[in-house]
Scaffold this active site. Structure first.
Site, short mmCIF file in Angstrom:
data_model
loop_
_atom_site.label_atom_id
_atom_site.label_comp_id
_atom_site.label_asym_id
_atom_site.label_seq_id
_atom_site.Cartn_x
_atom_site.Cartn_y
_atom_site.Cartn_z
N CYS A 11 79.47 18.84 12.51
CA CYS A 11 78.05 19.13 12.32
C CYS A 11 77.50 18.04 11.40
CB CYS A 11 77.84 20.52 11.73
SG CYS A 11 76.09 20.92 11.44
N CYS A 45 69.80 17.76 14.29
CA CYS A 45 71.20 17.66 14.71
C CYS A 45 71.59 16.19 14.65
CB CYS A 45 71.39 18.21 16.13
SG CYS A 45 73.08 18.01 16.74
#
Length: 290
Positions: free
Chosen positions: A226, A78
């Site tokens: 993202c 992430c």
């Protein structure tokens, strides 16, 4: 009793990606999927990703970071969350460069070109069908045979696929807002071609230096940002010779700079990380967690 009972957390934001950071480096405990889901409940601290710092497992690293999506599933990578982790640990340690370990491998982070920017080395992308992974062989993953809608007039088709520590599919479109991503995202995320599910991105190449995008994030849903999807989109565009190796990415939540470094194929992501507030978890959140 949960290791998170009354434990402190930092609520942060990575260009719209809602992040919660929990430091468990002084604890031998860990967070279960059910506990991660409980944190994300409306009574808790709703998030896109929960970043849990655990004691380092490799010498020279600051922590082992476990990453949870809000459905309780674990993610390998992430990028937006790692920038938030970097900001917190830089502030606490006084350092401006640190190495972390995740399920995707070692991640180097350092202070960006200005105090509000942070750079994360996301490692080298993978393009082999087994590495993404896909359920069947595709020799060329710049495009694969996948579509939504009628065979003779598909709504979305022929995505590029890549792994940035997690699976990504990028559909190239003229208008990223012309499609109901909230409807198509879950169908594509869970398509049988993706045995580990996938992040689904709609991307429009503005010019050789600029891409705009939206992402349905695996395990988290429609997201304002993202980071790993931005990296996967940038390298996929460069593979198609439609951009250079350094691009400016526009996401609903903000801007990122992505460089696919030629010397070692590593992808560098630079962007902001915003601190929102600190708090402590209410033990009542975990009372019914087995």
């Amino acid at each position: 009793m949960s290791v998170l009972d009354n434990h402190s957390f930092a609520k942060m934001n990575g260009i719209g990606n809602e992040i919660v950071v929990v430091d468990l480096r002084d604890s031998s405990g860990s967070v279960s999927p059910a506990e991660a889901q409980a944190v994300a409940s409306p009574q808790g601290v709703p998030y896109d990703q929960l970043m849990v710092l655990q004691p380092p497992r490799v010498a020279g690293t600051e922590a082992f970071v476990r990453i949870y999506n809000n459905d309780g599933s674990e993610a390998n990578a992430c990028g937006n969350g790692m920038r938030c982790v970097a900001r917190q640990t830089f502030a606490a340690s006084g350092k401006s460069a640190l190495t972390f370990q995740t399920r995707a491998g070692l991640i180097n982070c350092w202070q960006g070109p200005s105090p509000d920017l942070f750079t994360v080395d996301m490692g080298a992308p993978k393009f082999g069908w087994q590495d993404i992974p896909l359920a069947e062989e595709f020799r060329d993953t710049r495009y694969i045979e996948l579509q939504i809608g009628p065979i003779d007039n598909p709504i979305l088709h022929s995505p590029s696929v890549a792994s940035m520590g997690n699976p990504h599919a990028i559909f190239w479109v003229d208008d990223i807002h012309a499609y109901d991503l909230e409807r198509f995202g879950p169908l594509l995320e869970n398509h049988p071609i993706f045995p580990e599910r996938a992040n689904i991105t709609l991307a429009h190449i503005v010019d050789r230096d600029h891409i705009v995008m939206r992402t349905w994030e695996r395990g988290a849903g429609l997201t304002r940002a993202c980071g790993s999807a931005a990296c996967a989109t940038a390298v996929s565009a460069a593979r198609l010779k439609r951009t250079g190796r350094t691009v400016h990415m526009t996401l609903p939540g903000g801007e990122l700079g992505i460089e696919w470094r030629e010397s070692d194929d590593h992808v560098l992501m630079t962007g902001p990380a915003t601190f929102e507030y600190e708090g402590r978890f209410d033990p009542a959140l975990f009372a019914d967690v087995a």
